[in-house]
Motif scaffolding. Structure first.
Motif, PDB file in Angstrom:
ATOM      1  N   ILE A 147      -0.729  -6.084   1.764  1.00  0.00           N
ATOM      2  CA  ILE A 147      -2.047  -6.722   1.691  1.00  0.00           C
ATOM      3  C   ILE A 147      -1.857  -8.214   1.941  1.00  0.00           C
ATOM      4  O   ILE A 147      -1.150  -8.896   1.199  1.00  0.00           O
ATOM      5  N   CYS A 183       0.828  -1.209   0.000  1.00  0.00           N
ATOM      6  CA  CYS A 183       0.000   0.000   0.000  1.00  0.00           C
ATOM      7  C   CYS A 183       0.862   1.259   0.000  1.00  0.00           C
ATOM      8  O   CYS A 183       1.713   1.450   0.867  1.00  0.00           O
ATOM      9  N   PHE A 233      -8.954   0.571  -6.322  1.00  0.00           N
ATOM     10  CA  PHE A 233      -8.669   0.888  -4.913  1.00  0.00           C
ATOM     11  C   PHE A 233      -7.430   1.783  -4.831  1.00  0.00           C
ATOM     12  O   PHE A 233      -6.348   1.407  -5.276  1.00  0.00           O
ATOM     13  N   TYR A 238      -3.016   5.466   2.429  1.00  0.00           N
ATOM     14  CA  TYR A 238      -1.899   5.494   3.384  1.00  0.00           C
ATOM     15  C   TYR A 238      -0.689   4.758   2.832  1.00  0.00           C
ATOM     16  O   TYR A 238      -0.803   3.946   1.915  1.00  0.00           O
ATOM     17  N   ARG A 277     -12.627  -9.519   3.412  1.00  0.00           N
ATOM     18  CA  ARG A 277     -12.949  -8.088   3.381  1.00  0.00           C
ATOM     19  C   ARG A 277     -13.236  -7.589   1.967  1.00  0.00           C
ATOM     20  O   ARG A 277     -13.768  -6.504   1.804  1.00  0.00           O
ATOM     21  N   PHE A 278     -12.870  -8.369   0.969  1.00  0.00           N
ATOM     22  CA  PHE A 278     -13.125  -7.931  -0.401  1.00  0.00           C
ATOM     23  C   PHE A 278     -14.541  -8.362  -0.781  1.00  0.00           C
ATOM     24  O   PHE A 278     -14.767  -9.403  -1.371  1.00  0.00           O
ATOM     25  N   VAL A 315     -18.418  -3.916  -0.619  1.00  0.00           N
ATOM     26  CA  VAL A 315     -19.158  -2.902   0.138  1.00  0.00           C
ATOM     27  C   VAL A 315     -18.460  -1.545   0.096  1.00  0.00           C
ATOM     28  O   VAL A 315     -19.089  -0.520  -0.135  1.00  0.00           O
ATOM     29  N   ARG A 316     -17.151  -1.539   0.309  1.00  0.00           N
ATOM     30  CA  ARG A 316     -16.482  -0.244   0.538  1.00  0.00           C
ATOM     31  C   ARG A 316     -15.537   0.215  -0.553  1.00  0.00           C
ATOM     32  O   ARG A 316     -15.306   1.403  -0.707  1.00  0.00           O
ATOM     33  N   TYR A 317     -14.899  -0.701  -1.277  1.00  0.00           N
ATOM     34  CA  TYR A 317     -13.930  -0.287  -2.300  1.00  0.00           C
ATOM     35  C   TYR A 317     -13.808  -1.404  -3.323  1.00  0.00           C
ATOM     36  O   TYR A 317     -14.283  -2.515  -3.105  1.00  0.00           O
TER      37      TYR A 317
END
Lengths: 486, 475
Positions: free
Chosen positions: B189, B68, B84, B88, B308-309, B312-314
């Protein structure tokens, strides 16, 4: 469907266990340095860690661990010397990592108990475990059903889950347990325990079995109770439902039920078949922790006196009535206030009466906690002394209290400024007495004819004329003297 | 003078003496990329942020697409993460930036680092600079190919079961997996959290030491990072192995070991002996179970890490054309069905199964126990040895498409590299020869935890007495 209360209730015995989730009021969240704060604009109090962004990693907030140890000790539990965190895997939009970091087989605390009063006897309710975990975010569903929104501010709020053994035998016991648990937690200062804000949440497991049978019946799990009263009501409802299903020859199905407070009934949320397989496994991002005796001892040293011990002490040390003592102990702020006041003014019963009576009334009316009042223990005892010394009457004293709270001024200042002091001066009182005697000749005759109690009426009239400020003792004395012609 | 073929330390010398500037070096590397990238396809993306040459060590670096980096798109070579943008910098990226590193771009990899050939990338494969018909290895294949093809001076990759060392070996460069906890994982990641470690891919051993100096060190944001003092790794670069004891496990000569790779290993043993090291046969009796253990532990962790993938968010969000269950479940299923490639799906399913209620004890728990046995084997050997030597991979680079239909044979390509990840110890792959077909052969050295210096010392000595690392592919 409504289930009526049955008379055969005694045939069955309910077996109840409770799970309480408590948000800890640490400064920061459990695995990141975001503020642990309620009420921010949605999704403003977040960072890569609590949002579960790719590549982010959790780091345990030590304060949360210390709070959990504190809770464990207060619940007479054993603190595990080896603790670790596990992942509880399930999908939901408010769970950003797709798993919740929780504790599976090595919780912070295990095998504790809390005592409740069951009738006239004390009963120990076993605490199976207390473990740390992270809270999820909050989903909000649009009324039109077109979309759902998620606020991640709550994500990562430290939670402690306190699980009882199936030791509770009635909805009332469950209610009593919750109240004493909440009070204990409030004493520890680790949470505001506010069910409305969701900082304390409770789920219940309930089954029933014929009285005398050792084996447990099939249980259902109850969720969505928003008050202790609702927990009690939901349990009462569910017990009746279980009874009637069993009496009708049916079988209870193991499932999770949601309590509907407005309909006052439970509804199936999901069956056992739909239950999640959470696939718990040790979280490799968090190394296991060793909790040493030094840490446990230092937390133990910080433990405050807990409510049940305080009650016993108040009863014996200050000889209070059980009623007053219970009111004082029910609020640790009130209890501390009481003891500070008694230091200034050693008439404990008087202080307790004032706190349990007028002060509690003011708190109720103003809807604020005791530390929110503009009142110090010293200021209160000054007022009590004024009443006891006859400077103001009891009634006027309560009025002075109200003004003190409004204005944040001392009793003396208020009494002076408003001219509220009792009139004890003979000449001023005789002026009033003369008027009263002139207007109530018949009563005076009664007194003269040997009914001295009738003087009370004249005192009352004189008090009225003085606007409540006359010293009633003095009035009584002077009226008797006047009529007797002394 | 061409700058792109130089090592980082040679470039730093040139900067110091005023023979070249950091900007010239960077532009020279960009020119090289322009010339050979169409053949190699090492990169998936150029860095967006404009380069800054004012730092102390302004070396052009390639980053694996799972690190990242602020304001950069990071995708793990997966459709599910397309779009994505990381808000940070990871711990290692912060260190690279602080050192003055000039980020050239993001290198190709197997999707979520699931693979040993770089073929599972959603961007298509990277080609081995030594033979464009062959894979560069994986999962850090883009990083290795970029360095081997001089499209970057050095690179960072991540290694979960050999993902730095095996492509380094296939591409004829140096690659090191540091001790678990030596380098921060914050910002990497995750594939398998208990095995992942970021490490350098470089043109020679000195560069490896220099890049380790930059990336090693404690990070309070990573609970598994260890607060051990970081040495100056260049001090370990001593051309001397006299008196050192190097273990050669008899299990290294297992079935499937290519005779040419075996010959290189034997030649290396002879050379090290000649240089004064003692070579001792040792045994690692539980290593035959390493690959099986790895595929339980790593896939279990991965199945959870990839949850988490979810759209929903990215990253990717997809909805089926026709509603199936409810909108939410449909979205999860469609997003993950379209977003993950076949190998990612295979590993998520394997890991989910290994963690399932009723199977946990038989798989995950048993796997962790065998892992301990493998670590004990290594600890036992290290009581008496300074390092262990093996091939890095049983074969040289294989042909593109050769193993894609046979996952098991692909998994076996990491048979020598996996034990170091399971035990958390450091390991390095260095150029150790060439096959008759002209493909590089790698040698692996494993060391005690936090003793990267020993690996660098032996590697440096071997390198000083061979010329493999000086060869360049013809592109």
């Amino acid at each position: 469907m409504a289930y009526q209360k049955t008379e055969i209730m005694s045939q069955f015995e309910p077996v109840i266990g409770l799970e309480v989730h408590l948000q800890l009021n640490t400064k920061t969240k459990i695995f990141c340095s975001c503020a642990n704060q309620y009420g921010c604009a949605p999704n403003t109090n977040v960072c890569p860690v609590c949002l579960g962004l790719p590549g982010s990693l959790p780091v345990l907030n030590r304060q949360a661990l210390l709070y959990a140890i504190k809770v464990g000790l207060a619940l007479n539990a054993e603190i595990n010397s080896f603790i670790k965190f596990d992942r509880k895997n399930y999908y939901y939009p408010d769970l950003p990592k797709g798993y919740q970091i929780s504790q599976f087989d090595f919780p912070v605390a295990k095998d504790g108990f809390l005592k409740i009063k069951s009738g006239n006897q004390e009963k120990r309710i076993g605490i199976k475990r207390a473990h740390l975990e992270e809270d999820a975010g909050k989903s909000m569903h649009d009324n039109t059903g077109s979309c759902s929104l998620v606020d991640f501010n709550r994500t990562g709020t430290p939670l402690i889950e306190i699980v009882t053994e199936p030791d509770l035998r009635s909805p009332q016991e469950a209610y009593d347990y919750l109240n004493i648990l909440k009070l204990t937690l409030q004493y520890l200062g680790v949470s505001d325990c506010d069910m409305e804000k969701g900082s304390l949440r409770c789920d219940a497991n309930i089954s029933i079995r014929p009285v005398g049978q050792a084996a447990l019946g099939t249980k259902t799990e109850l969720k969505n109770m928003n008050s202790f009263r609702a927990v009690k009501a939901a349990l009462e409802y569910e017990i009746r439902r279980h009874e009637q299903v069993i009496l009708a020859g049916g079988k209870i199905v193991q499932e999770t039920m949601l309590w509907d407070d407005t309909q006052a009934q439970t509804q199936t949320m999901r069956s056992k078949e739909e239950a999640h397989d959470y696939r718990y496994f040790p979280d490799p991002d968090l190394v296991p922790f060793t909790v040493d005796y030094k840490t446990i001892d230092s937390v133990r040293a910080e433990l405050p006196e807990l409510p049940q011990a305080k009650l016993v002490r108040f009863l014996s040390q200050y000889e209070l009535s059980e009623y007053d003592a219970n009111i004082l102990v029910a609020d640790s702020g009130m209890a501390d206030f009481f003891e500070a006041a008694v230091k200034e003014y050693p008439q404990a019963k008087k202080v307790a009466n004032w706190l349990a009576g007028p002060v509690s009334m003011e708190l109720k009316n103003r809807k604020i906690p005791i530390h929110g009042l503009k009142l110090t223990p010293k200021a209160l005892v000054e007022l009590i002394a004024k009443v006891e010394d006859g400077v103001v009457s009891n009634l006027v004293g309560k009025e002075v209290l109200g003004l003190m709270l409004d204005q944040g001024k001392g009793a003396e200042e208020i009494i002076q400024a408003k001219g509220m002091a009792q009139v004890s001066d003979d000449s001023a009182l005789f002026a009033i007495i003369d008027e009263v005697i002139a207007q109530n000749a018949a009563v005076v005759d009664q007194i003269k004819s040997g009914k001295p109690n009738a003087a009370g009426f004249l005192v009352g009239q004189a008090m009225k004329k003085s606007g409540g400020r006359a010293n009633p003792k003095k009035l009584n004395e002077l009226i008797t003297r006047k009529i007797a012609g002394v | 003078m061409s700058l792109y073929p130089l090592t980082a330390h040679a470039l730093l010398d040139a900067f110091k003496s005023g023979k070249a500037s950091a900007k010239e070096a960077y532009e020279d590397v960009l020119g090289r990329i322009k010339a050979v990238e169409p053949k190699v396809k090492a990169y998936v993306r150029q860095a967006k942020t404009s380069p800054d040459f004012s730092g102390g060590l302004p070396i052009p670096i390639a980053l694996k697409d799972n690190l990242c980096t602020k304001q950069e798109e990071i995708t793990c070579a997966s459709r599910i993460l397309k779009g994505f943008i990381s808000p940070y910098d990871g711990g290692v990226i912060e260190r690279v930036k602080k050192s003055g590193g000039v980020i050239v771009g993001f290198a190709n990899q197997d999707e979520f680092a699931f693979g040993s050939s770089c073929e599972t990338s959603c961007y298509g494969p990277t080609f081995n600079p030594w033979d464009l018909q062959c894979v560069p290895g994986g999962s850090s294949g883009g990083s290795a190919a970029a360095v081997a093809a001089d499209e970057a001076v050095w690179a960072l990759g991540s290694d979960t079961g050999g993902s730095i060392r095996q492509p380094a070996s296939f591409c004829g460069i140096v690659g090191m997996k540091p001790t678990y906890g030596r380098v921060s994982r914050y910002g990497l990641i995750a594939f398998a959290s208990s095995l992942d470690q970021i490490g350098p891919l470089t043109k020679d051993v000195r560069d490896c030491a220099l890049l380790m100096n930059i990336i090693a060190g404690y990070d309070e944001r990573d609970s598994t990072s260890v607060n051990e003092p970081v040495p100056d790794y260049t001090k370990a670069l001593v051309n001397d192995v006299r008196g050192l004891k190097i273990g050669i496990p008899k299990e290294a000569f297992a079935e499937g070991l290519d005779p040419e790779v075996r010959a290189s290993l034997e030649a290396a043993l002879a050379l090290l002996k000649k240089l004064g090291a003692a070579v001792k046969e040792v045994t690692l009796p539980h290593t035959p179970y390493a690959v099986a253990t790895y595929y339980i532990v790593a896939t279990a962790e991965a199945s959870s890490n990839l949850a988490r993938f979810d759209g929903v968010r990215y990253g990717l969000r997809a909805q089926p054309v026709k509603a199936r269950k409810n909108a939410l479940v449909d979205m999860y299923e469609e997003t993950r069905s379209r977003g993950f490639g076949p190998e990612a799906k295979r590993r998520i399913m394997l890991g989910t199964y290994a963690l399932s209620s009723g199977y946990y004890d038989a798989y995950y728990l048993r796997g962790q126990k065998v892992r301990t046995l493998i670590k004990n084997d290594l600890d036992e050997v290290f009581k008496d040895c300074d390092a262990i030597i093996t091939p890095t991979s049983p074969t040289v680079a294989f042909k593109i498409g050769e193993k894609t239909s046979d996952p098991l044979s692909m998994y076996l390509s990491d048979i020598y590299t996996i034990p170091a990840n399971l035990a958390g110890i450091p390991a390095i792959s260095i150029p150790g020869g060439f096959s008759k077909s002209g493909l590089p052969i790698g040698l692996q050295l494993m060391g005690k935890a936090f003793d990267e210096e020993m690996l660098l010392r032996i590697s440096y000595t071997y390198e000083q007495n061979t010329e493999w690392h000086t060869r360049k592919p013809k592109l």
